[in-house]
Design an enzyme around this catalytic site. Sequence first.
Site, PDB file in Angstrom:
ATOM      1  N   TYR A  75     123.719 -22.363  36.542  1.00 25.88           N
ATOM      2  CA  TYR A  75     124.469 -21.114  36.396  1.00 25.88           C
ATOM      3  C   TYR A  75     125.879 -21.385  35.878  1.00 25.88           C
ATOM      4  O   TYR A  75     126.441 -20.575  35.138  1.00 25.88           O
ATOM      5  CB  TYR A  75     124.532 -20.367  37.736  1.00 25.88           C
ATOM      6  CG  TYR A  75     125.080 -18.970  37.554  1.00 25.88           C
ATOM      7  CD1 TYR A  75     124.269 -17.941  37.083  1.00 25.88           C
ATOM      8  CD2 TYR A  75     126.418 -18.687  37.825  1.00 25.88           C
ATOM      9  CE1 TYR A  75     124.770 -16.676  36.877  1.00 25.88           C
ATOM     10  CE2 TYR A  75     126.929 -17.416  37.623  1.00 25.88           C
ATOM     11  CZ  TYR A  75     126.107 -16.407  37.158  1.00 25.88           C
ATOM     12  OH  TYR A  75     126.599 -15.154  36.943  1.00 25.88           O
ATOM     13  N   PHE A 127     133.488  -4.244   8.721  1.00 23.11           N
ATOM     14  CA  PHE A 127     132.090  -4.465   9.059  1.00 23.11           C
ATOM     15  C   PHE A 127     131.762  -3.492  10.201  1.00 23.11           C
ATOM     16  O   PHE A 127     132.611  -3.209  11.039  1.00 23.11           O
ATOM     17  CB  PHE A 127     131.775  -5.918   9.458  1.00 23.11           C
ATOM     18  CG  PHE A 127     130.307  -6.056   9.734  1.00 23.11           C
ATOM     19  CD1 PHE A 127     129.397  -6.001   8.694  1.00 23.11           C
ATOM     20  CD2 PHE A 127     129.821  -6.158  11.034  1.00 23.11           C
ATOM     21  CE1 PHE A 127     128.030  -6.039   8.943  1.00 23.11           C
ATOM     22  CE2 PHE A 127     128.464  -6.202  11.283  1.00 23.11           C
ATOM     23  CZ  PHE A 127     127.557  -6.150  10.229  1.00 23.11           C
ATOM     24  N   THR A 128     130.521  -3.025  10.220  1.00 19.44           N
ATOM     25  CA  THR A 128     130.137  -1.928  11.122  1.00 19.44           C
ATOM     26  C   THR A 128     130.528  -2.175  12.579  1.00 19.44           C
ATOM     27  O   THR A 128     131.289  -1.402  13.163  1.00 19.44           O
ATOM     28  CB  THR A 128     128.621  -1.686  11.014  1.00 19.44           C
ATOM     29  OG1 THR A 128     127.942  -2.924  11.222  1.00 19.44           O
ATOM     30  CG2 THR A 128     128.250  -1.138   9.632  1.00 19.44           C
ATOM     31  N   ASP A 224     136.725 -13.433  11.280  1.00 12.97           N
ATOM     32  CA  ASP A 224     135.320 -13.184  11.549  1.00 12.97           C
ATOM     33  C   ASP A 224     134.618 -14.306  10.794  1.00 12.97           C
ATOM     34  O   ASP A 224     134.445 -14.251   9.575  1.00 12.97           O
ATOM     35  CB  ASP A 224     134.889 -11.808  11.040  1.00 12.97           C
ATOM     36  CG  ASP A 224     133.396 -11.581  11.260  1.00 12.97           C
ATOM     37  OD1 ASP A 224     132.666 -12.570  11.477  1.00 12.97           O
ATOM     38  OD2 ASP A 224     132.953 -10.427  11.205  1.00 12.97           O
ATOM     39  N   LYS A 267     124.010 -16.240  12.246  1.00 11.64           N
ATOM     40  CA  LYS A 267     124.013 -16.433  10.789  1.00 11.64           C
ATOM     41  C   LYS A 267     124.220 -17.922  10.488  1.00 11.64           C
ATOM     42  O   LYS A 267     123.299 -18.704  10.611  1.00 11.64           O
ATOM     43  CB  LYS A 267     125.090 -15.565  10.133  1.00 11.64           C
ATOM     44  CG  LYS A 267     124.734 -14.084  10.055  1.00 11.64           C
ATOM     45  CD  LYS A 267     124.979 -13.354  11.323  1.00 11.64           C
ATOM     46  CE  LYS A 267     124.988 -11.859  11.189  1.00 11.64           C
ATOM     47  NZ  LYS A 267     125.133 -11.186  12.491  1.00 11.64           N
ATOM     48  N   ARG A 391     123.196  -0.348   2.690  1.00 10.10           N
ATOM     49  CA  ARG A 391     124.600  -0.625   2.991  1.00 10.10           C
ATOM     50  C   ARG A 391     125.423   0.309   2.107  1.00 10.10           C
ATOM     51  O   ARG A 391     125.996  -0.094   1.102  1.00 10.10           O
ATOM     52  CB  ARG A 391     124.969  -2.079   2.712  1.00 10.10           C
ATOM     53  CG  ARG A 391     124.342  -3.087   3.668  1.00 10.10           C
ATOM     54  CD  ARG A 391     125.058  -3.297   4.978  1.00 10.10           C
ATOM     55  NE  ARG A 391     124.745  -2.421   6.054  1.00 10.10           N
ATOM     56  CZ  ARG A 391     124.825  -2.750   7.356  1.00 10.10           C
ATOM     57  NH1 ARG A 391     125.176  -3.961   7.718  1.00 10.10           N
ATOM     58  NH2 ARG A 391     124.590  -1.877   8.288  1.00 10.10           N
ATOM     59  N   PHE A 457     123.206   4.115  11.047  1.00  7.63           N
ATOM     60  CA  PHE A 457     122.203   3.500  10.168  1.00  7.63           C
ATOM     61  C   PHE A 457     121.050   2.854  10.933  1.00  7.63           C
ATOM     62  O   PHE A 457     119.942   2.752  10.436  1.00  7.63           O
ATOM     63  CB  PHE A 457     122.864   2.454   9.248  1.00  7.63           C
ATOM     64  CG  PHE A 457     123.623   1.398  10.007  1.00  7.63           C
ATOM     65  CD1 PHE A 457     124.931   1.611  10.397  1.00  7.63           C
ATOM     66  CD2 PHE A 457     123.016   0.204  10.351  1.00  7.63           C
ATOM     67  CE1 PHE A 457     125.629   0.647  11.102  1.00  7.63           C
ATOM     68  CE2 PHE A 457     123.700  -0.769  11.059  1.00  7.63           C
ATOM     69  CZ  PHE A 457     125.016  -0.537  11.449  1.00  7.63           C
TER      70      PHE A 457
HETATM   71  O1  PLI Z   1     124.895  -9.114  15.019  1.00  7.96           O
HETATM   72  P1  PLI Z   1     125.953  -9.794  15.818  1.00  7.96           P
HETATM   73  O2  PLI Z   1     126.410  -8.991  16.977  1.00  7.96           O
HETATM   74  O3  PLI Z   1     125.605 -11.198  16.193  1.00  7.96           O
HETATM   75  O4  PLI Z   1     127.220  -9.978  14.829  1.00  7.96           O
HETATM   76  C1  PLI Z   1     127.983  -8.913  14.372  1.00  7.96           C
HETATM   77  C2  PLI Z   1     128.549  -9.223  13.018  1.00  7.96           C
HETATM   78  C3  PLI Z   1     129.874  -9.476  12.886  1.00  7.96           C
HETATM   79  N1  PLI Z   1     130.426  -9.755  11.681  1.00  7.96           N
HETATM   80  C4  PLI Z   1     129.693  -9.800  10.541  1.00  7.96           C
HETATM   81  C5  PLI Z   1     130.372 -10.118   9.260  1.00  7.96           C
HETATM   82  C6  PLI Z   1     128.343  -9.565  10.601  1.00  7.96           C
HETATM   83  O5  PLI Z   1     127.634  -9.639   9.485  1.00  7.96           O
HETATM   84  C7  PLI Z   1     127.726  -9.244  11.874  1.00  7.96           C
HETATM   85  C8  PLI Z   1     126.364  -8.908  11.966  1.00  7.96           C
HETATM   86  N2  PLI Z   1     125.664  -8.721  10.893  1.00  7.96           N
HETATM   87  C9  PLI Z   1     124.408  -8.283  10.810  1.00  7.96           C
HETATM   88  C10 PLI Z   1     123.569  -7.943  11.976  1.00  7.96           C
HETATM   89  C11 PLI Z   1     123.854  -8.181   9.488  1.00  7.96           C
HETATM   90  O6  PLI Z   1     122.660  -7.862   9.355  1.00  7.96           O
HETATM   91  O7  PLI Z   1     124.604  -8.450   8.526  1.00  7.96           O
END
Ligand code: PLI
Length: 476
Positions: A75, A127-128, A224, A267, A391, A457
């Site tokens: 933990y 970014f969203t 970011d 990513k 997008r 979206f």
């Molecule tokens: O999907 P998360 O919560 O692990 O990350 C959010 C996020 C933050 N910044 C940027 C630049 C992103 O591209 C992002 C998530 N992007 C998604 C889910 C995408 O499909 O691009």
Amino acid sequence: MATRRRRTAEPYKIKMVEPIRMKTRAEREEAIQKAGYNTFLLDSADVYIDLLTDSGTSAMSDNQWAGMMLGDEAYAGSRNWHHLWDAVREVYGFKYMVPTHQGRGAEHLISQILIKPGDYVPGNMYFTTTREHQERAGGTFVDVVIDEAHDPSSLHPFKGNVDLDKLEALIKKVGPDRIPYVSVAVTVNMAGGQPVSMANLRAVRELCDRYRRSDGRPIRVMFDATRCAENAYFIQQREEGYRCRSVREILREMMSYGDGCTMSGKKDNLVNIGGFAATNEPEVYQALTQLVVVFEGMPSYGGLAGRDMEAMARGIYEMVDDDYLAFRVGQVEYLGRQLIDAGVPVVRPIGGHAVFLDARTFLSHIPQSEYPAQTLAAALYVDSGVRGMERGNVSAGRGKDGKERFPKLELVRLTIPRRVYTNNHMDVVADSVIGLFEERETIGGLKMVYEPPQLRFFTARFEPLKKEGFWAFVRG
Ligand code: PLI
């Protein structure tokens, strides 16, 4: 004698396969209707080639899978947390970090800690989820990306750059005390995966250092860093003085111009789940440890299993491999090049993680109020089972005045998961997009019939304005 150009191949071989199958045309038509013409709402089993996102869709390496077996599921104080912290220190160079369940978990913590109601958060395009968290904390996002980022045809090599004049004008207008940080995304997702140059990062740092807040500290720069390794690769390829430097060295220099970052490990870190927030400031780290326990978990796991932290730690070292990045970014370019050669309008230059179709030009007969990008994504799925993502106007949502934002960029993103598809898959995608482009006039627009209040979206539903119009593009 002319020398023949030697081709290169994937810097890995395939050890495990996952079967995929293209459903019939009739099944695809039924699936998209059931999904309300929103590709987010399709079942994965109905998709042939899934280019919805590069987020959490990477193939992990044998080394990462081996690491999964070494999860220390304590933990508190798991050894995998130490490995993750070592990786963040060595590869990014930040002193402190807390893991989070994914990127938006880190955005939530950083926004709540640093932003006060009435603050302004300048950033190189929104970014969203990032903007949503900044606004929930009481901030107002201000776009300070260069104008070229909003022009799909501009060939600027660093379209993600911050416009220093726009940034300085905002600082002068509202004063440094109302700017908790400048939010710098590397690369810029919504602009098409476009990079920021090292010269620009250095200049942003210098500008922020010149404007002190009343507590004496300069304005912070928070990255970011979600696709930071791909950004570093573009610097290596495009910016003078970096050709002989490794991506790993370039990334360290990039991060040295910031005070911390949020990271979606899903990513560039090559994992299916995970993220972290990092900082060089002990007080910010302390605040992170206080808040992470409320929303994510102990500071030593932040919503992740030990095995997931281990996979992410190993992924961090793998993401800065120059050969991997050359193939990765090269594969995206390979798809983009085929579309450009066929005259399909796409965002140029081709970005790091995706090819973005310019739906506004592609479907120029459909007004933005009828969601051309949403329409094109649905049509592509029906045509070939390829799933892309809107997008454009739907993603941009509504402003504080309740009106739709009608962004300049109205795009369909074909996002390439890392190490998952071969170039044959890219050829299938190219054939489908080019075929649709040839029959574009037969495609009709959509109307929104369900609209959720936030991040619409993801779950909005649509219907064709003219049913026959939407289906008229039938090909074999
Ligand atoms: O999907 P998360 O919560 O692990 O990350 C959010 C996020 C933050 N910044 C940027 C630049 C992103 O591209 C992002 C998530 N992007 C998604 C889910 C995408 O499909 O691009």
